[in-house]
Each structure stands twice: as C-alpha cells, then as structure tokens.
Motif scaffolding. Structure first.
Motif, PDB file in Angstrom:
ATOM      1  N   ASN A  62      10.711 -69.329  37.442  1.00 44.82           N
ATOM      2  CA  ASN A  62      10.206 -70.593  36.910  1.00 44.82           C
ATOM      3  C   ASN A  62       9.805 -70.446  35.446  1.00 44.82           C
ATOM      4  O   ASN A  62      10.096 -71.296  34.615  1.00 44.82           O
ATOM      5  CB  ASN A  62       9.014 -71.097  37.732  1.00 44.82           C
ATOM      6  CG  ASN A  62       9.456 -71.594  39.104  1.00 44.82           C
ATOM      7  OD1 ASN A  62      10.639 -71.809  39.340  1.00 44.82           O
ATOM      8  ND2 ASN A  62       8.511 -71.768  40.011  1.00 44.82           N
ATOM      9  N   LYS A  63       9.144 -69.329  35.159  1.00 45.64           N
ATOM     10  CA  LYS A  63       8.733 -69.064  33.774  1.00 45.64           C
ATOM     11  C   LYS A  63       9.969 -68.890  32.888  1.00 45.64           C
ATOM     12  O   LYS A  63      10.059 -69.459  31.800  1.00 45.64           O
ATOM     13  CB  LYS A  63       7.875 -67.792  33.744  1.00 45.64           C
ATOM     14  CG  LYS A  63       7.339 -67.444  32.366  1.00 45.64           C
ATOM     15  CD  LYS A  63       6.205 -68.366  31.983  1.00 45.64           C
ATOM     16  CE  LYS A  63       5.471 -67.864  30.758  1.00 45.64           C
ATOM     17  NZ  LYS A  63       4.454 -68.829  30.331  1.00 45.64           N
ATOM     18  N   TYR A  64      10.911 -68.100  33.377  1.00 52.82           N
ATOM     19  CA  TYR A  64      12.142 -67.846  32.627  1.00 52.82           C
ATOM     20  C   TYR A  64      12.856 -69.158  32.300  1.00 52.82           C
ATOM     21  O   TYR A  64      13.314 -69.378  31.181  1.00 52.82           O
ATOM     22  CB  TYR A  64      13.063 -66.928  33.450  1.00 52.82           C
ATOM     23  CG  TYR A  64      14.466 -66.802  32.900  1.00 52.82           C
ATOM     24  CD1 TYR A  64      14.733 -65.958  31.821  1.00 52.82           C
ATOM     25  CD2 TYR A  64      15.528 -67.527  33.453  1.00 52.82           C
ATOM     26  CE1 TYR A  64      16.015 -65.844  31.301  1.00 52.82           C
ATOM     27  CE2 TYR A  64      16.809 -67.417  32.933  1.00 52.82           C
ATOM     28  CZ  TYR A  64      17.052 -66.581  31.860  1.00 52.82           C
ATOM     29  OH  TYR A  64      18.314 -66.482  31.343  1.00 52.82           O
ATOM     30  N   SER A  65      12.929 -70.059  33.282  1.00 49.21           N
ATOM     31  CA  SER A  65      13.700 -71.286  33.090  1.00 49.21           C
ATOM     32  C   SER A  65      13.053 -72.255  32.092  1.00 49.21           C
ATOM     33  O   SER A  65      13.701 -73.152  31.591  1.00 49.21           O
ATOM     34  CB  SER A  65      13.952 -71.990  34.430  1.00 49.21           C
ATOM     35  OG  SER A  65      12.709 -72.392  34.973  1.00 49.21           O
ATOM     36  N   THR A  66      11.767 -72.044  31.763  1.00 54.13           N
ATOM     37  CA  THR A  66      11.137 -72.911  30.761  1.00 54.13           C
ATOM     38  C   THR A  66      11.685 -72.621  29.363  1.00 54.13           C
ATOM     39  O   THR A  66      11.671 -73.487  28.496  1.00 54.13           O
ATOM     40  CB  THR A  66       9.598 -72.741  30.711  1.00 54.13           C
ATOM     41  OG1 THR A  66       9.290 -71.382  30.350  1.00 54.13           O
ATOM     42  CG2 THR A  66       8.954 -73.096  32.039  1.00 54.13           C
ATOM     43  N   ASP A  67      12.182 -71.399  29.152  1.00 54.88           N
ATOM     44  CA  ASP A  67      12.739 -71.041  27.845  1.00 54.88           C
ATOM     45  C   ASP A  67      13.571 -69.757  27.966  1.00 54.88           C
ATOM     46  O   ASP A  67      13.130 -68.668  27.598  1.00 54.88           O
ATOM     47  CB  ASP A  67      11.594 -70.831  26.840  1.00 54.88           C
ATOM     48  CG  ASP A  67      12.096 -70.806  25.398  1.00 54.88           C
ATOM     49  OD1 ASP A  67      13.301 -70.539  25.197  1.00 54.88           O
ATOM     50  OD2 ASP A  67      11.280 -71.038  24.482  1.00 54.88           O
ATOM     51  N   PRO A  68      14.822 -69.895  28.498  1.00 55.13           N
ATOM     52  CA  PRO A  68      15.640 -68.699  28.788  1.00 55.13           C
ATOM     53  C   PRO A  68      15.858 -67.765  27.604  1.00 55.13           C
ATOM     54  O   PRO A  68      15.927 -66.556  27.784  1.00 55.13           O
ATOM     55  CB  PRO A  68      16.966 -69.286  29.278  1.00 55.13           C
ATOM     56  CG  PRO A  68      16.582 -70.620  29.844  1.00 55.13           C
ATOM     57  CD  PRO A  68      15.474 -71.121  28.961  1.00 55.13           C
ATOM     58  N   SER A  69      15.944 -68.309  26.386  1.00 60.70           N
ATOM     59  CA  SER A  69      16.195 -67.382  25.274  1.00 60.70           C
ATOM     60  C   SER A  69      14.918 -66.631  24.896  1.00 60.70           C
ATOM     61  O   SER A  69      14.953 -65.444  24.589  1.00 60.70           O
ATOM     62  CB  SER A  69      16.785 -68.115  24.064  1.00 60.70           C
ATOM     63  OG  SER A  69      15.911 -69.153  23.688  1.00 60.70           O
ATOM     64  N   LYS A  70      13.783 -67.319  25.003  1.00 59.41           N
ATOM     65  CA  LYS A  70      12.505 -66.662  24.686  1.00 59.41           C
ATOM     66  C   LYS A  70      12.183 -65.570  25.707  1.00 59.41           C
ATOM     67  O   LYS A  70      11.630 -64.521  25.371  1.00 59.41           O
ATOM     68  CB  LYS A  70      11.396 -67.719  24.692  1.00 59.41           C
ATOM     69  CG  LYS A  70      10.026 -67.174  24.330  1.00 59.41           C
ATOM     70  CD  LYS A  70       8.991 -68.298  24.362  1.00 59.41           C
ATOM     71  CE  LYS A  70       7.608 -67.815  24.045  1.00 59.41           C
ATOM     72  NZ  LYS A  70       6.613 -68.897  24.170  1.00 59.41           N
ATOM     73  N   SER A  76       9.011 -59.782  28.088  1.00 57.12           N
ATOM     74  CA  SER A  76       8.513 -60.738  27.090  1.00 57.12           C
ATOM     75  C   SER A  76       7.405 -61.617  27.658  1.00 57.12           C
ATOM     76  O   SER A  76       6.426 -61.920  26.983  1.00 57.12           O
ATOM     77  CB  SER A  76       9.659 -61.606  26.558  1.00 57.12           C
ATOM     78  OG  SER A  76      10.323 -62.241  27.647  1.00 57.12           O
ATOM     79  N   MET A  77       7.547 -62.003  28.950  1.00 48.72           N
ATOM     80  CA  MET A  77       6.498 -62.874  29.514  1.00 48.72           C
ATOM     81  C   MET A  77       5.180 -62.120  29.706  1.00 48.72           C
ATOM     82  O   MET A  77       4.099 -62.681  29.586  1.00 48.72           O
ATOM     83  CB  MET A  77       6.951 -63.564  30.803  1.00 48.72           C
ATOM     84  CG  MET A  77       7.825 -62.802  31.725  1.00 48.72           C
ATOM     85  SD  MET A  77       8.444 -63.843  33.091  1.00 48.72           S
ATOM     86  CE  MET A  77      10.136 -64.132  32.640  1.00 48.72           C
ATOM     87  N   VAL A  78       5.291 -60.819  29.983  1.00 47.64           N
ATOM     88  CA  VAL A  78       4.079 -59.997  30.129  1.00 47.64           C
ATOM     89  C   VAL A  78       3.407 -59.854  28.759  1.00 47.64           C
ATOM     90  O   VAL A  78       2.191 -60.030  28.631  1.00 47.64           O
ATOM     91  CB  VAL A  78       4.410 -58.591  30.693  1.00 47.64           C
ATOM     92  CG1 VAL A  78       3.170 -57.700  30.699  1.00 47.64           C
ATOM     93  CG2 VAL A  78       4.994 -58.714  32.092  1.00 47.64           C
ATOM     94  N   GLN A  79       4.210 -59.568  27.738  1.00 45.55           N
ATOM     95  CA  GLN A  79       3.647 -59.394  26.393  1.00 45.55           C
ATOM     96  C   GLN A  79       2.907 -60.653  25.933  1.00 45.55           C
ATOM     97  O   GLN A  79       1.830 -60.575  25.350  1.00 45.55           O
ATOM     98  CB  GLN A  79       4.765 -59.020  25.403  1.00 45.55           C
ATOM     99  CG  GLN A  79       5.171 -57.560  25.561  1.00 45.55           C
ATOM    100  CD  GLN A  79       6.589 -57.273  25.062  1.00 45.55           C
ATOM    101  OE1 GLN A  79       7.444 -58.151  25.033  1.00 45.55           O
ATOM    102  NE2 GLN A  79       6.839 -56.027  24.688  1.00 45.55           N
ATOM    103  N   GLU A  80       3.498 -61.796  26.252  1.00 51.75           N
ATOM    104  CA  GLU A  80       2.867 -63.072  25.887  1.00 51.75           C
ATOM    105  C   GLU A  80       1.524 -63.239  26.611  1.00 51.75           C
ATOM    106  O   GLU A  80       0.524 -63.625  26.016  1.00 51.75           O
ATOM    107  CB  GLU A  80       3.817 -64.221  26.255  1.00 51.75           C
ATOM    108  CG  GLU A  80       3.293 -65.580  25.864  1.00 51.75           C
ATOM    109  CD  GLU A  80       4.280 -66.680  26.203  1.00 51.75           C
ATOM    110  OE1 GLU A  80       4.876 -67.229  25.268  1.00 51.75           O
ATOM    111  OE2 GLU A  80       4.470 -66.981  27.400  1.00 51.75           O
TER     112      GLU A  80
END
Length: 202
Positions: A62-70, A76-80
């Motif tokens: 779900n998180k990935y699909s909010t911004d696949p390139s980011k 990357s989501m952990v770092q954020e």
C-alpha cells in the motif's frame, strides 16, 4: 517442465536486486507472496503465520503504491519513517518489514530442518524453527498460540509429497534457503544499522 511449489519464488528471486545491488520493493514482496501457497499446504498450523505475512505484505504494498518511484527501493520507506520518527509505531512500514523478515526467517529455518533432519516430525521441525527465530520476539500470548498451532502440523511425508509437484523438492528447498537467506540477512543488517532490528511484539 518439472516444477515444485518453490518454482515461482525461485524465478522471482532473480529480480529482487537492481543492477547496483539494492533490494527492490515490488520484486521482494512478490517473492514473499509466492511463498504463501506453500503455507496453504500446512493447513491450520500456519494460519497465524500466513495472515501475519499477508498483512505485512499488504502494508508495504500500500505504501509502495502511493509513490512507486519514490519507494522503488525497499529500504526507502524505512529511511523516511526513521527521519520522521514514526518507525517504531506498530503500524509502521518498518515494523511491517521487520516482522515479514522474521516470519521468512522462520520459514527458511523450517525448510532447512526438513532438509537436514529427515527423521524429524513436522511439528518438531516447526517448533525447533520457531525457537530459533520468532520466539524471542514474541510475548507470552503469541508464543502460546503458536505452540498450540504447531501441534496441528500435517504429516511430514504427505506434506512433502504435496509440495513436490513434478520437480526435485530437496534441490529446490536447498536453492530456496540458499538464495533467500542473504536477502533476509541484508534486511536485518539494514534494520540493525538504524537501531530497529530488535523490536519485540507489543
């Protein structure tokens, strides 16, 4: 072509890393998803594990699909979240990745046990894997329900027959453990580098 239940995940693992060596979100989650049908063959014994894995995959997807390139790279989501100081929240992606990785550790250990201890019953193989991986992070309640679930483990020979398909199941299990373990270790190393590898269940 000869296939076992592991064939799709073994294929998928070839795509988990980018050319520069980083783990990619979507391919990693796809491999985890391809392992779920293996868990179906365990029946009730793995129901808790399966729903746990499924929930964590969905959270990360779900998180990935909010911004696949980011979020193309898994960490990357952990770092954020680390930057935003939200990583320790129970519904964080960091928590999702940590528990997904731990559940996969358990499965790798379980399949390794089945390979290395042909004389072990399925529930012994499960209990031993649980003790080596998830148990130390679980509270009393989770641990107790897990122990009960393991008693429902299927007959080992039947299980091996079902997952074998038309391929060489021992070779595929070996390949699966050898190829998947380094990805899991990398996840742990990364989570440890940001001080988040030892979170326990609330």
């Amino acid at each position: 072509m000869a296939e076992t239940v592991f064939t799709p995940s073994l294929e998928g693992m070839k795509r988990v890393k980018a050319e520069n060596g980083v783990i990619l979100t979507k391919p990693f989650l796809e491999v985890c998803k391809q392992i779920l049908p293996v868990l179906d063959k365990f029946g009730a014994a793995m129901a808790i594990v399966k729903s746990d894995i499924g929930g964590n995959i969905t959270r990360l997807e779900n998180k990935y699909s909010t911004d696949p390139s980011k979020y193309e790279q898994l960490y990357s989501m952990v770092q954020e979240e680390v930057q935003n100081k939200t990583a320790k929240g129970s519904s964080s992606c960091t928590n999702g990745l940590l528990w997904l990785t731990r559940a996969m550790d358990f499965l790798v250990e379980l399949f390794r046990n089945l390979l290395e201890h042909p004389d072990w019953t399925m529930s012994l193989a499960c209990t031993d894997s649980y003790a080596k991986t998830l148990k130390k992070f679980h509270g009393w309640l989770a641990s107790a329900s897990f122990t009960v679930a393991m008693k429902l483990a299927p007959n080992r020979d039947k299980f091996m027959e079902v997952i074998s398909g038309t391929g060489d199941i021992n070779a595929d299990i070996e390949k699966f453990c050898a190829t998947f373990s380094p990805f899991l270790k990398e996840n742990h190393d990364f989570l440890a580098s940001v001080g988040l590898d030892d979170m326990k269940a609330s």
